[in-house]
Design a protein around this motif. Sequence first.
Motif, PDB file in Angstrom:
ATOM      1  N   VAL A   8     -16.293  -1.841  10.833  1.00  0.00           N
ATOM      2  CA  VAL A   8     -15.641  -3.132  11.233  1.00  0.00           C
ATOM      3  C   VAL A   8     -14.004  -2.907  11.828  1.00  0.00           C
ATOM      4  O   VAL A   8     -13.242  -2.561  10.962  1.00  0.00           O
ATOM      5  N   ASP A   9     -14.085  -3.008  12.944  1.00  0.00           N
ATOM      6  CA  ASP A   9     -12.745  -2.818  13.799  1.00  0.00           C
ATOM      7  C   ASP A   9     -12.958  -3.637  15.329  1.00  0.00           C
ATOM      8  O   ASP A   9     -14.174  -3.502  15.791  1.00  0.00           O
ATOM      9  N   ASP A  10     -11.982  -4.215  15.527  1.00  0.00           N
ATOM     10  CA  ASP A  10     -12.167  -4.750  16.944  1.00  0.00           C
ATOM     11  C   ASP A  10     -11.805  -4.292  18.126  1.00  0.00           C
ATOM     12  O   ASP A  10     -11.676  -4.691  19.332  1.00  0.00           O
ATOM     13  N   LEU A  56      -7.822  -7.254  11.609  1.00  0.00           N
ATOM     14  CA  LEU A  56      -8.942  -7.951  12.290  1.00  0.00           C
ATOM     15  C   LEU A  56      -8.347  -9.048  13.048  1.00  0.00           C
ATOM     16  O   LEU A  56      -7.601  -9.768  12.480  1.00  0.00           O
ATOM     17  N   PRO A  57      -9.289  -9.675  13.840  1.00  0.00           N
ATOM     18  CA  PRO A  57      -8.722 -10.872  14.617  1.00  0.00           C
ATOM     19  C   PRO A  57      -8.529 -11.937  13.709  1.00  0.00           C
ATOM     20  O   PRO A  57      -7.821 -13.195  14.079  1.00  0.00           O
ATOM     21  N   ASP A  58      -9.690 -12.273  13.024  1.00  0.00           N
ATOM     22  CA  ASP A  58      -9.787 -13.525  12.164  1.00  0.00           C
ATOM     23  C   ASP A  58      -9.107 -13.560  10.558  1.00  0.00           C
ATOM     24  O   ASP A  58      -8.683 -14.502  10.150  1.00  0.00           O
ATOM     25  N   MET A  59      -9.201 -12.299  10.180  1.00  0.00           N
ATOM     26  CA  MET A  59      -8.764 -12.163   8.702  1.00  0.00           C
ATOM     27  C   MET A  59      -8.273 -10.723   8.464  1.00  0.00           C
ATOM     28  O   MET A  59      -8.765  -9.990   9.236  1.00  0.00           O
ATOM     29  N   ASN A  60      -7.395 -10.429   7.525  1.00  0.00           N
ATOM     30  CA  ASN A  60      -7.076  -8.878   7.534  1.00  0.00           C
ATOM     31  C   ASN A  60      -7.907  -8.384   6.675  1.00  0.00           C
ATOM     32  O   ASN A  60      -8.649  -8.772   5.825  1.00  0.00           O
ATOM     33  N   ALA A  81      -3.285   1.315  10.953  1.00  0.00           N
ATOM     34  CA  ALA A  81      -2.657   1.671  12.053  1.00  0.00           C
ATOM     35  C   ALA A  81      -1.572   2.427  11.921  1.00  0.00           C
ATOM     36  O   ALA A  81      -1.110   3.374  12.791  1.00  0.00           O
ATOM     37  N   LYS A  82      -0.846   2.351  10.944  1.00  0.00           N
ATOM     38  CA  LYS A  82       0.539   2.963  10.667  1.00  0.00           C
ATOM     39  C   LYS A  82       0.267   3.813   9.306  1.00  0.00           C
ATOM     40  O   LYS A  82      -0.468   3.502   8.474  1.00  0.00           O
ATOM     41  N   ASP A  83       1.078   4.697   9.302  1.00  0.00           N
ATOM     42  CA  ASP A  83       1.087   5.477   8.056  1.00  0.00           C
ATOM     43  C   ASP A  83       2.243   5.063   7.091  1.00  0.00           C
ATOM     44  O   ASP A  83       3.152   5.335   6.722  1.00  0.00           O
ATOM     45  N   GLU A  84       1.548   3.512   6.656  1.00  0.00           N
ATOM     46  CA  GLU A  84       2.646   2.671   5.590  1.00  0.00           C
ATOM     47  C   GLU A  84       1.883   2.865   4.221  1.00  0.00           C
ATOM     48  O   GLU A  84       0.868   2.558   4.003  1.00  0.00           O
ATOM     49  N   GLU A  85       2.843   3.404   3.474  1.00  0.00           N
ATOM     50  CA  GLU A  85       2.396   3.754   2.208  1.00  0.00           C
ATOM     51  C   GLU A  85       2.124   2.520   1.333  1.00  0.00           C
ATOM     52  O   GLU A  85       1.087   2.342   0.646  1.00  0.00           O
ATOM     53  N   THR A  86       2.813   1.190   1.691  1.00  0.00           N
ATOM     54  CA  THR A  86       2.341  -0.182   1.181  1.00  0.00           C
ATOM     55  C   THR A  86       0.924  -0.436   1.232  1.00  0.00           C
ATOM     56  O   THR A  86       0.186  -0.823   0.744  1.00  0.00           O
ATOM     57  N   ASP A  87       0.502  -0.299   2.683  1.00  0.00           N
ATOM     58  CA  ASP A  87      -0.940  -0.671   3.139  1.00  0.00           C
ATOM     59  C   ASP A  87      -1.746  -0.020   2.392  1.00  0.00           C
ATOM     60  O   ASP A  87      -2.899  -0.286   1.968  1.00  0.00           O
ATOM     61  N   THR A 101      -5.521   7.139   8.415  1.00  0.00           N
ATOM     62  CA  THR A 101      -4.359   6.376   9.403  1.00  0.00           C
ATOM     63  C   THR A 101      -4.784   6.762  10.707  1.00  0.00           C
ATOM     64  O   THR A 101      -5.260   7.979  11.037  1.00  0.00           O
ATOM     65  N   LYS A 102      -4.868   5.710  11.642  1.00  0.00           N
ATOM     66  CA  LYS A 102      -5.036   5.853  13.040  1.00  0.00           C
ATOM     67  C   LYS A 102      -3.891   6.432  13.500  1.00  0.00           C
ATOM     68  O   LYS A 102      -2.765   6.295  13.374  1.00  0.00           O
ATOM     69  N   PRO A 103      -4.185   7.391  14.617  1.00  0.00           N
ATOM     70  CA  PRO A 103      -5.320   8.211  15.079  1.00  0.00           C
ATOM     71  C   PRO A 103      -5.763   9.115  14.105  1.00  0.00           C
ATOM     72  O   PRO A 103      -4.818   9.985  13.435  1.00  0.00           O
ATOM     73  N   PHE A 104      -7.182   9.111  13.653  1.00  0.00           N
ATOM     74  CA  PHE A 104      -7.647  10.232  12.834  1.00  0.00           C
ATOM     75  C   PHE A 104      -8.520  11.290  13.632  1.00  0.00           C
ATOM     76  O   PHE A 104      -8.770  11.106  14.702  1.00  0.00           O
ATOM     77  N   ARG A 105      -8.736  12.313  12.766  1.00  0.00           N
ATOM     78  CA  ARG A 105      -9.556  13.380  13.491  1.00  0.00           C
ATOM     79  C   ARG A 105     -11.016  12.823  13.033  1.00  0.00           C
ATOM     80  O   ARG A 105     -11.374  12.938  11.798  1.00  0.00           O
ATOM     81  N   PRO A 106     -12.050  12.797  13.965  1.00  0.00           N
ATOM     82  CA  PRO A 106     -13.402  12.352  13.707  1.00  0.00           C
ATOM     83  C   PRO A 106     -14.227  13.113  12.751  1.00  0.00           C
ATOM     84  O   PRO A 106     -14.876  12.556  11.991  1.00  0.00           O
ATOM     85  N   LEU A 107     -13.845  14.645  12.764  1.00  0.00           N
ATOM     86  CA  LEU A 107     -14.582  15.359  11.779  1.00  0.00           C
ATOM     87  C   LEU A 107     -13.984  15.171  10.302  1.00  0.00           C
ATOM     88  O   LEU A 107     -14.814  15.104   9.447  1.00  0.00           O
ATOM     89  N   GLU A 108     -12.868  14.619  10.212  1.00  0.00           N
ATOM     90  CA  GLU A 108     -12.163  14.444   8.854  1.00  0.00           C
ATOM     91  C   GLU A 108     -12.870  13.274   8.336  1.00  0.00           C
ATOM     92  O   GLU A 108     -13.258  12.760   7.131  1.00  0.00           O
TER      93      GLU A 108
END
Length: 231
Positions: A8-10, A56-60, A81-87, A101-108
């Motif tokens: 799920v990602d816009d 997300l566009p309609d709700m978080n 999207a950010k390396d936010e510890e709170t998130d 955290t984006k950007p991520f390594r696909p293999l990870e």
Amino acid sequence: MIENILVVDDEQTITDLIEIYLKNENYNVTKLYSGQDALAYIEHEKVDLAILDIMLPDMNGFTVCQRIRENHHFPVIMLTAKDEETDKITGLTLGADDYMTKPFRPLEMVARVKAQLRRYKKYQPMSKPDEGIISYSGLVMNVNTHECWLNEATLSLTPTEFSILRMLCENKGKVVSSEQLFHSIWGNEYYNKNNNTITVHIRHLREKMNDSVEHPKWIRTIWGVGYKIEK
């Protein structure tokens, strides 16, 4: 059986990238772009794991995760999207099992998906196949149905919380380090001493069990070492 992964990602470029790598590992992938669509899909289709973006566009994504946890126990990996510890802490507290955290390594990303599915569907630490019930001083865990009761009241746990509590119970009287918990449950190598994932899950477990750090009835912190449940 082929596992079904919900993404799920816009951002279509992100969902397409995840789809390519997961399909290469023979997973079924469904891509959705809003929280409402994801919640509707989950109620009618089988999902083995969800990868969920926070924005997300309609709700978080936090709200979506919280709604998922009302009725479902499959693993949830959150994308930030950010390396936010709170998130990260918020996501884990609301029932997510892991975060990237984006950007991520696909293999990870693939490795984390495999680890979560392995833990959720196949992880059977230190117990014989016929040992389906763990019972200890008012705590009862059914490892086959992933149900848990404390003093006869239902204890609603995420898959990760269930696995942590199970491992501590199976090792009651022994100290289990955060690193041991991490590797046994996730089964991969991206642990580091600054990773607070286990700490957050332990804290949330304590809240659900009405336990405390200062006067623990269940989970005792052995500072600098790990955690244990007294024998």
